[in-house]
Design a protein around this motif. Sequence first.
Motif, PDB file in Angstrom:
ATOM      1  N   SER A  76      10.780  52.747  91.367  1.00 21.92           N
ATOM      2  CA  SER A  76      10.588  51.466  92.122  1.00 21.92           C
ATOM      3  C   SER A  76      10.495  51.358  93.706  1.00 21.92           C
ATOM      4  CB  SER A  76      12.163  50.736  91.820  1.00 21.92           C
ATOM      5  OG  SER A  76      13.196  51.197  92.587  1.00 21.92           O
ATOM      6  N   GLN A  77      10.209  50.492  94.257  1.00 23.24           N
ATOM      7  CA  GLN A  77       9.855  50.283  95.664  1.00 23.24           C
ATOM      8  C   GLN A  77      10.176  49.003  96.086  1.00 23.24           C
ATOM      9  OE1 GLN A  77       6.405  52.388  97.641  1.00 23.24           O
ATOM     10  NE2 GLN A  77       5.610  50.352  97.752  1.00 23.24           N
ATOM     11  N   PRO A  78      10.938  48.666  97.117  1.00 21.27           N
ATOM     12  CA  PRO A  78      11.285  47.212  97.270  1.00 21.27           C
ATOM     13  C   PRO A  78      10.229  46.587  97.827  1.00 21.27           C
ATOM     14  CG  PRO A  78      12.466  48.681  98.888  1.00 21.27           C
ATOM     15  CD  PRO A  78      11.788  49.560  97.669  1.00 21.27           C
ATOM     16  N   TYR A  98      27.355  38.431  80.150  1.00 17.68           N
ATOM     17  CA  TYR A  98      26.293  39.479  79.980  1.00 17.68           C
ATOM     18  C   TYR A  98      25.892  39.755  81.580  1.00 17.68           C
ATOM     19  CZ  TYR A  98      25.342  37.803  75.534  1.00 17.68           C
ATOM     20  OH  TYR A  98      25.225  37.315  74.033  1.00 17.68           O
ATOM     21  N   ASP A  99      25.674  41.135  81.477  1.00 17.64           N
ATOM     22  CA  ASP A  99      25.139  41.854  82.356  1.00 17.64           C
ATOM     23  C   ASP A  99      23.695  41.693  82.309  1.00 17.64           C
ATOM     24  OD1 ASP A  99      23.896  43.739  84.273  1.00 17.64           O
ATOM     25  OD2 ASP A  99      25.781  45.252  83.857  1.00 17.64           O
ATOM     26  N   GLY A 100      22.937  40.812  83.299  1.00 17.47           N
ATOM     27  CA  GLY A 100      21.633  40.497  83.204  1.00 17.47           C
ATOM     28  C   GLY A 100      21.034  41.181  84.384  1.00 17.47           C
ATOM     29  N   ALA A 101      21.640  42.252  85.038  1.00 19.85           N
ATOM     30  CA  ALA A 101      20.857  42.702  85.987  1.00 19.85           C
ATOM     31  C   ALA A 101      19.436  43.158  86.121  1.00 19.85           C
ATOM     32  CB  ALA A 101      21.872  44.280  86.560  1.00 19.85           C
ATOM     33  N   HIS A 102      19.097  43.398  84.638  1.00 25.26           N
ATOM     34  CA  HIS A 102      17.490  43.719  84.551  1.00 25.26           C
ATOM     35  C   HIS A 102      16.760  42.384  83.965  1.00 25.26           C
ATOM     36  CE1 HIS A 102      19.251  47.945  83.243  1.00 25.26           C
ATOM     37  NE2 HIS A 102      19.359  47.734  84.548  1.00 25.26           N
ATOM     38  N   SER A 103      17.477  41.307  83.863  1.00 25.72           N
ATOM     39  CA  SER A 103      16.887  40.269  83.322  1.00 25.72           C
ATOM     40  C   SER A 103      16.079  39.241  84.248  1.00 25.72           C
ATOM     41  CB  SER A 103      18.060  39.598  82.545  1.00 25.72           C
ATOM     42  OG  SER A 103      18.411  40.198  81.692  1.00 25.72           O
ATOM     43  N   PHE A 104      16.085  39.532  85.524  1.00 30.16           N
ATOM     44  CA  PHE A 104      15.448  38.285  86.346  1.00 30.16           C
ATOM     45  C   PHE A 104      14.167  38.784  86.320  1.00 30.16           C
ATOM     46  CE2 PHE A 104      14.551  36.251  90.421  1.00 30.16           C
ATOM     47  CZ  PHE A 104      14.773  35.071  89.690  1.00 30.16           C
ATOM     48  N   GLY A 105      13.330  37.763  86.768  1.00 29.27           N
ATOM     49  CA  GLY A 105      11.801  38.102  86.837  1.00 29.27           C
ATOM     50  C   GLY A 105      11.007  36.854  86.456  1.00 29.27           C
ATOM     51  N   ARG A 106      11.156  36.321  85.179  1.00 28.16           N
ATOM     52  CA  ARG A 106      10.181  35.117  84.842  1.00 28.16           C
ATOM     53  C   ARG A 106      11.008  33.920  85.098  1.00 28.16           C
ATOM     54  NH1 ARG A 106       7.922  35.238  79.457  1.00 28.16           N
ATOM     55  NH2 ARG A 106       5.858  35.559  80.530  1.00 28.16           N
ATOM     56  N   ALA A 107      10.576  32.822  84.620  1.00 27.56           N
ATOM     57  CA  ALA A 107      11.071  31.706  85.110  1.00 27.56           C
ATOM     58  C   ALA A 107      12.701  31.429  84.573  1.00 27.56           C
ATOM     59  CB  ALA A 107      10.312  30.321  84.224  1.00 27.56           C
ATOM     60  N   SER A 110      21.378  41.088  89.165  1.00 27.00           N
ATOM     61  CA  SER A 110      21.554  42.020  90.653  1.00 27.00           C
ATOM     62  C   SER A 110      20.097  41.682  91.134  1.00 27.00           C
ATOM     63  CB  SER A 110      21.818  43.418  90.011  1.00 27.00           C
ATOM     64  OG  SER A 110      21.452  44.121  91.220  1.00 27.00           O
ATOM     65  N   PHE A 111      20.445  41.616  92.737  1.00 28.73           N
ATOM     66  CA  PHE A 111      19.196  41.459  93.370  1.00 28.73           C
ATOM     67  C   PHE A 111      19.210  42.803  94.428  1.00 28.73           C
ATOM     68  CE2 PHE A 111      20.101  36.895  93.119  1.00 28.73           C
ATOM     69  CZ  PHE A 111      19.320  36.730  91.800  1.00 28.73           C
ATOM     70  N   HIS A 112      19.638  43.903  93.862  1.00 27.51           N
ATOM     71  CA  HIS A 112      19.591  45.285  94.710  1.00 27.51           C
ATOM     72  C   HIS A 112      18.112  45.710  94.865  1.00 27.51           C
ATOM     73  CE1 HIS A 112      20.192  49.595  95.193  1.00 27.51           C
ATOM     74  NE2 HIS A 112      20.757  48.972  96.086  1.00 27.51           N
ATOM     75  N   ALA A 113      18.111  46.326  96.150  1.00 24.61           N
ATOM     76  CA  ALA A 113      16.787  46.819  96.445  1.00 24.61           C
ATOM     77  C   ALA A 113      15.848  47.419  95.320  1.00 24.61           C
ATOM     78  CB  ALA A 113      16.725  47.745  97.910  1.00 24.61           C
ATOM     79  N   THR A 114      16.551  48.218  94.703  1.00 29.60           N
ATOM     80  CA  THR A 114      15.808  48.715  93.500  1.00 29.60           C
ATOM     81  C   THR A 114      15.265  48.087  92.082  1.00 29.60           C
ATOM     82  OG1 THR A 114      17.855  49.526  92.536  1.00 29.60           O
ATOM     83  CG2 THR A 114      17.003  51.189  94.021  1.00 29.60           C
ATOM     84  N   LYS A 115      15.971  46.946  92.304  1.00 26.22           N
ATOM     85  CA  LYS A 115      15.402  46.106  91.096  1.00 26.22           C
ATOM     86  C   LYS A 115      14.227  45.402  91.183  1.00 26.22           C
ATOM     87  CE  LYS A 115      19.588  46.502  89.064  1.00 26.22           C
ATOM     88  NZ  LYS A 115      20.335  47.586  89.134  1.00 26.22           N
ATOM     89  N   LEU A 116      13.559  44.506  90.288  1.00 24.08           N
ATOM     90  CA  LEU A 116      12.181  43.951  90.334  1.00 24.08           C
ATOM     91  C   LEU A 116      12.486  42.834  91.402  1.00 24.08           C
ATOM     92  CD1 LEU A 116       9.489  42.842  89.253  1.00 24.08           C
ATOM     93  CD2 LEU A 116      10.859  41.558  87.660  1.00 24.08           C
ATOM     94  N   ALA A 124       9.394  42.788  83.134  1.00 27.56           N
ATOM     95  CA  ALA A 124       8.646  43.710  84.006  1.00 27.56           C
ATOM     96  C   ALA A 124       9.766  44.647  84.985  1.00 27.56           C
ATOM     97  CB  ALA A 124       7.671  42.911  84.956  1.00 27.56           C
ATOM     98  N   GLN A 125      10.990  44.737  84.551  1.00 26.57           N
ATOM     99  CA  GLN A 125      11.870  45.471  85.452  1.00 26.57           C
ATOM    100  C   GLN A 125      11.529  46.734  85.393  1.00 26.57           C
ATOM    101  OE1 GLN A 125      14.735  45.550  87.713  1.00 26.57           O
ATOM    102  NE2 GLN A 125      14.829  43.505  86.679  1.00 26.57           N
TER     103      GLN A 125
END
Length: 380
Positions: free
Chosen positions: A16-18, A162-171, A189-195, A287-288
């Motif tokens: 990843s790249q922020p 639910y740990d949805g750390a990978h789930s954000f991105g779509r509507a 999660s909105f960590h710098a390595t996430k989408l 797209a995570q």
Amino acid sequence: MTSAGPKGFDAPRYVSQPMLPDLDDYVDDLRSMWESRTLTNLGPFHRRFEAALQERIGMGHVSVWSNGTNALLGALMALDLRGEVVVTPFTFPATVHAIAALGLEPVFADVDPVTMTISPASVADRVTERTSAIVATHIYGTPCDVDALDAIAREHDLRIVYDGAHSFGRARPVFPDGDAVLGDVTMLSFHATKLFHSVEGGALIARDPEVDRRLRRSRNFGIASEDEVEGVGLNGKMSELHAAMGLRVLEMLDGEILQRRRLGEVYERRLSGIEGLRIVAGLGPSAQYLVLRVDRDGAVDRDAVHAALRERNVVSRRYFHPLCSVIAPYDRLPSARDLPNAERAADECLALPFHGGLTTDDVERICDAIAWRMEGGTRG
Ligand SMILES: *Cc1c(COP(=O)(O)O)cnc(C)c1O
């Protein structure tokens, strides 16, 4: 040393790249903070960020937190859990640490062999009189079997986080419709390595307004009002600097997802015919991460692909290896044994570079190396 096979990259290619906004725009935001001298404590950027997320997510009640792990801790605190919590071993350690840090007892259940999310049958098997909750990860953004987990929770009066750390991105953060989708609380999660990121950051989505109220209280030391502290709490507040970053990066998100789709098409075209591997995440609604599964019983294993890429300056990641059930704090738990599907997933999965800073040509070259290694190429 010269390597046989496809040539490597001069500069490393990471998973990843922020995304970074225009620096002048961010400096404008900083200037306004300098003027107001409001740096944290739920200031104007925080409020705008929370509102923007609520609108994009479009469901439940969204609270913004300092990071995903604090958010998870706050959620488990606010739900007043006791005893045992059934959890997946195939996740980032933070998921299990949040349970253990509160003095709760993690109990591992196995995962589904295909989706790699927690198996409802295995959860049902692990529930005892002492179980108070299920903590389940939407792994790589693939949703858990939320309806089956909801049925188990109703039957035994359990909470679901639910740990949805990978789930954000779509509507919406996760994809199935219906009431069960959020559980009691879903963490992002909105960590710098996430989408999507705010440098460090996270959020909770609560289904119920009363739970949302308790979450906000636990975010701010348990303080309910100027005169009243109502419960155990922590400092989970997001600073204005992070909220401003989140607001700027949110504007870039749809462009990033579009570029990842293009890269995903190249990965799919180049890798789908190769025997012994499958793409298991990155082509669908999330797209995570772009994740390969390399058959453990095939001629070439996951670690060989990982090494061949590393030799070419491509830093792939073995998410999620090691399993949480084999790391020191948890490997002695009775439930840490007999998790064959999770063990296999941890042996087979490999996250590949997948971010908007890559070109389709970069992905072609990464695929050249994978194809070459899978077809029996040897180390140089
Ligand atoms: C990143 C991640 C976390 C931790 O989130 P932070 O915001 O870094 O605290 C928790 N669970 C999973 C599955 C993650 O990928």
